[in-house]
Design a protein around this motif. Structure first.
Motif, PDB file in Angstrom:
ATOM      1  N   TYR A 192      -3.092   0.218  -3.953  1.00 44.69           N
ATOM      2  CA  TYR A 192      -2.977  -1.132  -3.417  1.00 44.69           C
ATOM      3  C   TYR A 192      -2.426  -1.993  -4.553  1.00 44.69           C
ATOM      4  O   TYR A 192      -3.136  -2.285  -5.511  1.00 44.69           O
ATOM      5  CB  TYR A 192      -4.340  -1.646  -2.966  1.00 44.69           C
ATOM      6  N   ARG A 234      -4.359   6.543  -2.902  1.00 37.48           N
ATOM      7  CA  ARG A 234      -3.677   5.386  -2.317  1.00 37.48           C
ATOM      8  C   ARG A 234      -3.697   4.246  -3.335  1.00 37.48           C
ATOM      9  O   ARG A 234      -4.732   3.963  -3.944  1.00 37.48           O
ATOM     10  CB  ARG A 234      -4.361   4.971  -1.020  1.00 37.48           C
ATOM     11  N   ASP A 285      -9.458   6.847   3.879  1.00 37.91           N
ATOM     12  CA  ASP A 285      -9.219   6.124   5.129  1.00 37.91           C
ATOM     13  C   ASP A 285     -10.493   5.476   5.669  1.00 37.91           C
ATOM     14  O   ASP A 285     -10.446   4.797   6.703  1.00 37.91           O
ATOM     15  CB  ASP A 285      -8.658   7.077   6.196  1.00 37.91           C
ATOM     16  N   VAL A 339       0.851  -1.184   0.000  1.00 38.66           N
ATOM     17  CA  VAL A 339       0.000   0.000   0.000  1.00 38.66           C
ATOM     18  C   VAL A 339       0.892   1.240   0.000  1.00 38.66           C
ATOM     19  O   VAL A 339       1.798   1.362   0.835  1.00 38.66           O
ATOM     20  CB  VAL A 339      -0.932   0.015   1.225  1.00 38.66           C
ATOM     21  N   THR A 340       0.637   2.150  -0.943  1.00 38.69           N
ATOM     22  CA  THR A 340       1.447   3.348  -1.084  1.00 38.69           C
ATOM     23  C   THR A 340       0.547   4.563  -1.238  1.00 38.69           C
ATOM     24  O   THR A 340      -0.404   4.537  -2.034  1.00 38.69           O
ATOM     25  CB  THR A 340       2.353   3.247  -2.334  1.00 38.69           C
ATOM     26  N   ASP A 341       0.826   5.622  -0.493  1.00 40.58           N
ATOM     27  CA  ASP A 341       0.104   6.874  -0.666  1.00 40.58           C
ATOM     28  C   ASP A 341       0.737   7.686  -1.787  1.00 40.58           C
ATOM     29  O   ASP A 341       1.973   7.751  -1.908  1.00 40.58           O
ATOM     30  CB  ASP A 341       0.100   7.681   0.626  1.00 40.58           C
ATOM     31  N   ARG A 375      -4.976  13.654  -3.003  1.00 39.13           N
ATOM     32  CA  ARG A 375      -4.400  12.513  -2.307  1.00 39.13           C
ATOM     33  C   ARG A 375      -4.991  11.223  -2.875  1.00 39.13           C
ATOM     34  O   ARG A 375      -6.156  11.176  -3.274  1.00 39.13           O
ATOM     35  CB  ARG A 375      -4.721  12.639  -0.825  1.00 39.13           C
ATOM     36  N   GLU A 384      -8.916  10.663  -3.672  1.00 42.72           N
ATOM     37  CA  GLU A 384      -9.653  11.342  -2.603  1.00 42.72           C
ATOM     38  C   GLU A 384     -10.032  12.754  -3.057  1.00 42.72           C
ATOM     39  O   GLU A 384      -9.367  13.732  -2.699  1.00 42.72           O
ATOM     40  CB  GLU A 384      -8.812  11.396  -1.333  1.00 42.72           C
ATOM     41  N   VAL A 439     -11.460   0.926   2.552  1.00 42.13           N
ATOM     42  CA  VAL A 439     -10.176   0.240   2.695  1.00 42.13           C
ATOM     43  C   VAL A 439     -10.357  -1.276   2.587  1.00 42.13           C
ATOM     44  O   VAL A 439      -9.600  -1.964   1.894  1.00 42.13           O
ATOM     45  CB  VAL A 439      -9.512   0.613   4.035  1.00 42.13           C
TER      46      VAL A 439
END
Length: 384
Positions: free
Chosen positions: A75, A73, A97, A58-60, A71, A119, A102
């Motif tokens: 997977y 994320r 989040d 998992v990387t932001d 923003r 996001e 998730v």
């Protein structure tokens, strides 16, 4: 606003689902996903749920869009088996989040499909604006560009709640139309003003009366607050409403914190002049019957932009999958039925209304046949 529950299956249903492994091997991937999403445990069920799964990282990230960076994320499965999914959440302050988002992203990534969750800032503020389909479109185009997030040259667009309909909108846009392999609207809308009218009146497009969820009416209030109170009251009213929304979300994780936040929202009523004080009181008491008529005159103006409704936007060329809870009190299931009718002349549509879902959550009990229909739906989507 919503109670966090788990979709549970009885022993007989579990046995029937597991029999699909032997009777319909091509649907094993869909069955595995549904078992993971359901949280069904047991020696055999766990074995099937783990079928074809693996680890993921998992990387932001920060994704550039025409409205500024957002923003996101990623997977990323260690063993990639399928193309990238751009998965957009519903209207929620927790954004990427949010625990249910998730969990869905993790369940998909475990099966070998990379997932990118953007996001859009407007969703964090409970705002439904034309910027949202722009951000979904720009995120998908960015993923298709340099960087090998989507080396196949196509992506899937999955959207939850209001982002479901907006993902359909994005998939039909000229720059993206030939680069989308499949679209999922999970509890989404076809025509926004129709949904908002239901939330204000309790009358669906088919004339059926249903008690609307207060969540939807509060979202409308946040979007039209500047049309209901003097300019100097707008910010304070929105602050009080957001405190109530925050308290409602806390009920999912901490009851004591939630009650304290609800108390703060109630106390804020005394600090507001009229008419803001009365509006916040109606929010705090979940008085949909009083709020709805006050909000209804502003619905068409708020929802009038064609880019907010897939029925008023160019249709995607990719297959569209519509999954909807039959008892949904936020976005009624008739929305997916009407959207399917509008899209069918243009593309292949898979419509699955089901009692296993409330609003974009698999959290109901039902019989084996309904569960098998859900397995068929996810099998077709994941193998598209």
């Amino acid at each position: 606003m919503k109670r966090r529950t788990r979709w549970t299956l009885g022993a007989a249903l579990a046995a029937l689902l597991l029999a699909v492994v032997f009777l319909v091997p091509p649907e094993l991937r869909g069955l595995s996903f549904v078992l993971r999403a359901a949280g069904l445990h047991g020696t055999t069920a766990d074995a099937v749920a783990r079928h074809g799964t693996g680890a993921f990282t998992v990387t932001d990230l920060s994704v550039p869009t025409r409205h500024g960076p957002v923003r996101a994320r990623l997977y990323q499965p260690d063993e990639r088996k399928r193309r990238l999914i751009v998965l957009t959440s519903g209207v929620h302050a927790a954004g990427i989040d949010e625990p249910r988002l998730v969990k869905l992203a993790e369940d998909l990534a475990m099966g070998g499909q990379p997932v990118l969750t953007p996001e859009p800032p407007d969703l964090l503020r409970y705002e439904i604006t034309p910027r949202l389909p722009d951000v979904i479109e720009d995120t998908a185009l960015w993923a298709l560009g340099p960087g090998a997030l989507a080396p196949e040259g196509k992506v899937d667009l999955f959207g939850i709640s209001f982002s479901g309909g907006l993902s359909v909108v994005a998939a039909g846009r000229p720059a993206l139309r030939d680069k989308v392999a499949a679209v999922l609207s999970f509890g989404g809308h076809g025509e926004l003003s129709r949904v908002l009218s239901f939330l204000c009146t309790g009358v669906q497009a088919d004339g059926v009366h249903r008690t609307p969820h207060d969540y939807g009416v509060v979202v409308i209030l946040l979007n039209v607050a500047d049309r209901l109170v003097p300019p100097e009251q707008v910010e304070a009213l929105r602050k009080g409403v957001l405190k109530f929304m925050h308290a409602s979300h806390l009920t999912l994780v901490d009851g004591k914190q939630a009650e304290a936040a609800f108390a703060e929202a109630r106390a804020m009523e005394a600090t507001l002049p009229e008419p803001a004080a009365t509006l916040l009181h109606q929010v705090n008491t979940r008085d949909v019957a009083a709020l709805g008529p006050r909000l209804l005159p502003f619905v068409k103006g708020f929802a009038g932009d064609p880019s907010l409704s897939p029925e008023h936007s160019p249709a995607p060329r990719a297959p569209v999958y519509l999954l909807h809870g039959t008892d949904d009190s936020v976005i009624p299931a008739i929305e997916s039925t009407l959207l399917a009718r509008a899209l069918e002349p243009h593309t292949h549509v898979h419509l699955r209304p089901t009692p296993l879902i409330t609003h974009a959550e698999m959290d109901r009990q039902s019989g084996a046949m309904e569960a098998l229909k859900l397995v068929h739906f996810w099998s077709a989507l994941l193998d598209e």
